[in-house]
Design an enzyme around this catalytic site. Sequence first.
Site, PDB file in Angstrom:
ATOM      1  N   LYS B 145       5.395   2.281   5.978  1.00  0.00           N
ATOM      2  CA  LYS B 145       5.131   3.394   5.072  1.00  0.00           C
ATOM      3  C   LYS B 145       4.230   4.338   5.853  1.00  0.00           C
ATOM      4  CE  LYS B 145       2.955   5.726   1.722  1.00  0.00           C
ATOM      5  NZ  LYS B 145       1.784   6.579   2.042  1.00  0.00           N
ATOM      6  N   GLY B 200      -6.581   0.817   5.147  1.00  0.00           N
ATOM      7  CA  GLY B 200      -6.875   2.022   4.370  1.00  0.00           C
ATOM      8  C   GLY B 200      -8.043   1.810   3.426  1.00  0.00           C
ATOM      9  N   SER B 201      -7.978   2.486   2.299  1.00  0.00           N
ATOM     10  CA  SER B 201      -9.112   2.490   1.382  1.00  0.00           C
ATOM     11  C   SER B 201      -9.102   1.276   0.464  1.00  0.00           C
ATOM     12  CB  SER B 201      -9.062   3.754   0.517  1.00  0.00           C
ATOM     13  OG  SER B 201      -7.970   3.663  -0.391  1.00  0.00           O
ATOM     14  N   GLY B 204      -6.663   2.160  -2.652  1.00  0.00           N
ATOM     15  CA  GLY B 204      -5.238   2.049  -2.365  1.00  0.00           C
ATOM     16  C   GLY B 204      -4.846   0.631  -1.993  1.00  0.00           C
ATOM     17  N   GLY B 205      -5.671   0.006  -1.190  1.00  0.00           N
ATOM     18  CA  GLY B 205      -5.357  -1.346  -0.739  1.00  0.00           C
ATOM     19  C   GLY B 205      -5.376  -2.344  -1.879  1.00  0.00           C
ATOM     20  N   GLU B 224      -6.773  -4.425   5.185  1.00  0.00           N
ATOM     21  CA  GLU B 224      -8.130  -4.115   5.642  1.00  0.00           C
ATOM     22  C   GLU B 224      -8.580  -2.914   4.823  1.00  0.00           C
ATOM     23  OE1 GLU B 224      -8.440  -3.004   9.831  1.00  0.00           O
ATOM     24  OE2 GLU B 224     -10.140  -1.782   9.198  1.00  0.00           O
ATOM     25  N   CYS B 261     -13.276   2.351  10.924  1.00  0.00           N
ATOM     26  CA  CYS B 261     -13.543   1.329   9.910  1.00  0.00           C
ATOM     27  C   CYS B 261     -14.737   0.473  10.294  1.00  0.00           C
ATOM     28  CB  CYS B 261     -12.319   0.449   9.701  1.00  0.00           C
ATOM     29  SG  CYS B 261     -11.552  -0.063  11.250  1.00  0.00           S
ATOM     30  N   GLU B 354     -19.160   2.108   1.460  1.00  0.00           N
ATOM     31  CA  GLU B 354     -18.734   2.848   2.638  1.00  0.00           C
ATOM     32  C   GLU B 354     -18.586   4.337   2.320  1.00  0.00           C
ATOM     33  OE1 GLU B 354     -14.885   1.618   4.072  1.00  0.00           O
ATOM     34  OE2 GLU B 354     -15.107   2.668   5.982  1.00  0.00           O
TER      35      GLU B 354
END
Lengths: 489, 489
Positions: B145, B200-201, B204-205, B224, B261, B354
């Site tokens: 994606k 990603g975030s 979203g994750g 992650e 990250c 974060e």
Amino acid sequence: MEATAQEVDAAVRAAHAARDALADRTVRAAFLRSAADELKAAESTLVEVADAETALGPVRLTGELARTCYQLRAFADIVDEGEYLGVVVNHPDDTATPPIPDLRRYKVPLGVVAVYSASNFPFAFSVPGGDTASALAAGCPVVVKAHPDHPALSELVAKVLRRAAARHGIPDGVLGLVHGFEAGVELIKHPLVAAAGFTGSVRGGRALFDAAAARPVPIPFHGELGSLNPVVVTEAAAAERAEAIGAGLAGSMTLGVGQFCVKPGLVLVPAGDAGDGLVKSLTDAVSATDAGVLLDHRMRDNFVAGVAERAALPDVDSPVTPGAGGEHTVSPGFLTVPAARLADGGEHDLLLEECFGPVTVVARYADEGEVRGVLSRLPGNLTATVQLSAEEAAGESAGAAALLAEVTPLAGRVLVNGWPTGVAVAAAQQHGGPYPATTSTSTSVGGTAIERWLRPVAYQGVPEALLPVELRDDNPLGLPRRFNGVLER
Amino acid sequence: MEATAQEVDAAVRAAHAARDALADRTVRAAFLRSAADELKAAESTLVEVADAETALGPVRLTGELARTCYQLRAFADIVDEGEYLGVVVNHPDDTATPPIPDLRRYKVPLGVVAVYSASNFPFAFSVPGGDTASALAAGCPVVVKAHPDHPALSELVAKVLRRAAARHGIPDGVLGLVHGFEAGVELIKHPLVAAAGFTGSVRGGRALFDAAAARPVPIPFHGELGSLNPVVVTEAAAAERAEAIGAGLAGSMTLGVGQFCVKPGLVLVPAGDAGDGLVKSLTDAVSATDAGVLLDHRMRDNFVAGVAERAALPDVDSPVTPGAGGEHTVSPGFLTVPAARLADGGEHDLLLEECFGPVTVVARYADEGEVRGVLSRLPGNLTATVQLSAEEAAGESAGAAALLAEVTPLAGRVLVNGWPTGVAVAAAQQHGGPYPATTSTSTSVGGTAIERWLRPVAYQGVPEALLPVELRDDNPLGLPRRFNGVLER
């Protein structure tokens, strides 16, 4: 007897506090061996209490306890060897892109592990079973949710294990025990629980899996939920030894009154004379098998109802009718159905669901296309078995290799000319398979079961004096490792 | 450009159909090396397109592409070696309890892997990145994606990878590519997708993790999501080299405009003169760092708003004010806060989340108790860093060892006297940590990342002629293995 939320919390906190006492690998290995010693010493009492609660009989229970002790000792050996730590050392390397600093990796215990006991193995998959043994071996304290079918045995075993722990200065909290459905739900949600192992039904296991995934901090959930354990008998195998296969199948499907997670629940048998001979042999052997007592009344009710529902489907016959065998017992039996009925996704799908107890479904196939059609509709399994002729087993037929390749994606263990019941405790064992067989890619039996309770940590630029001893260049513990790309053993 | 559900389905089916073409390890290794060759050959075009979409600059992007090629070649070496297959052979052993039959175990690919690209690494954590490389190495076709920040680059890279595949007779379907938020959701739900990797975030994750867990057949989701990457500077370290630490921190937290990250997002610095000196050094170095362009406008808006919200908290100061640096740029900076304010769980908890971009939070502590108080409140991290004095690093202080032991449970990688930015591709690497750093216990960088896309299968009683060649007694491929308990290399 059911634990309150406060009691669950106390058990988890006590387990959490016991982590440091498990930190030393030498102490852990000695503890596991003492646990085996203490269980063996308590054998007569344990078997008596277990038999009273499960009706599994002293022969089976004595064997299961011996297996459980063997398993504890096997994990002690694994802890001593230390290969499971996965030690990797990379010295700095400026030729890499990007350059590699000093990096050293091994695995550390996850923390408190919740273990959900099974009904059908009061020792081997319960308080002192594979989940507990592998978690303790990894350095993780355990809180067990006892199975309601053997609460007294669970308490007794927990005491024995705590006695073994005490011999090594490990506090009682290292093995918590809670009873009750709600306690099990509280346990999976507890913030200090770091992972869980489960053996049981699809419904119960999935509910706990979902709860583990829905936590604010999700945790690994290693659940063994259900398995049909398909068997394919080739035309040639049936032609060669129909009688032996029928008898072997009868033995495997009725072993332990059919209460094994690896019971063969669907058997693809060719139509025609050879297959008829197999069914005849199966009929004779199953008819000669005594009725037995299932683990509890709920299971008996489910078995009787599940069999009746399946037997009532169109085109399903019952050469030996399974079902109620008396007030407390059930009698073994099997159903037959044309394989073509399993290919269309209708009401016959029920025959592709596990039915716990001494029953199997024999699906008669007309050709290889029907075999493929049924296999393509199966969910994941713990095992898949192929019965081959001597010629096919010798690799002299392309079809046999293709058949093995076709069943491999369906299962965690693939057998040729054997039966899936009887799960050896061995380094090469894989007791786990695609969902719903398990909810992860792990095994709950065998040496690698320890991997479930660990996570890797890498140390970068840490001076020798501060490194964990396992990661030092001079390798004083003699651990197997990957050292600058070279496998040292 | 956004893929419809039908297009997602077509991509997954094409990937599924490409499995057999990846089955041969020799072919896979050659494919991975060709992929590196083809990417290198297309370097100038790829870097130009990447820079136009990300503004990361040609120097950084050229380096990232080199890393990506190195990573593809490293996985080819891992495939050649074959240790990752985890081959275990047990010959029959009647002395075991229960007896062990002939059992042979290795790992097989899971199937189609869905890869969700990251914004901040258009090569290394996107179409040709670590998830893709490790999945292909494992024998799993991939559907990526694409990240909306670099769609054109994603298409271009996919073409390059397919060209490499074609050189080895592997169909285009082996690397699918889809665009669009809805396509990503369709992808995780597709029945033929067997596992997923994500960078990603947290938001979203977690949504994708939840969708993966809620499937009728749940699948492994290796995500992650986010990391604060705490740093602890001891009193002695600050006293010894405040200036160097301040400068090093400035370099690490502003590298790549703070879009890593592993950016250090929370730094525990002692109160008092030595700590003041560190803050002064940090002030000087950050003030001298140019403003930069973030990956997209949404990130810029989030950064500016996130910094403003944090800076407005009581007792928070901004020695160098981070925030909007111009119409398109942001300027780096940092905040300070008394560590005591982070121990109470109130509104200052925001400082423990974060904040993507060139900002860090310096928490000034009065004593070790305050350090412990803050550490005890941290979520999981990719990294944890400790800055020690020479004496502490030499192991001449009990406090340093205790501090390392205290940060180890918080992270997947623990550093001494280094900075977490810069993630080496190495066997000993661990890029993953307790949630939310990752949603599993795996790593997304380094050799063991391949383990995520495999599951073990055991063969029981399978005649030599029908065994996979990897499991034969004579080991014709020379694979490292455990053979009857002995580690063979």
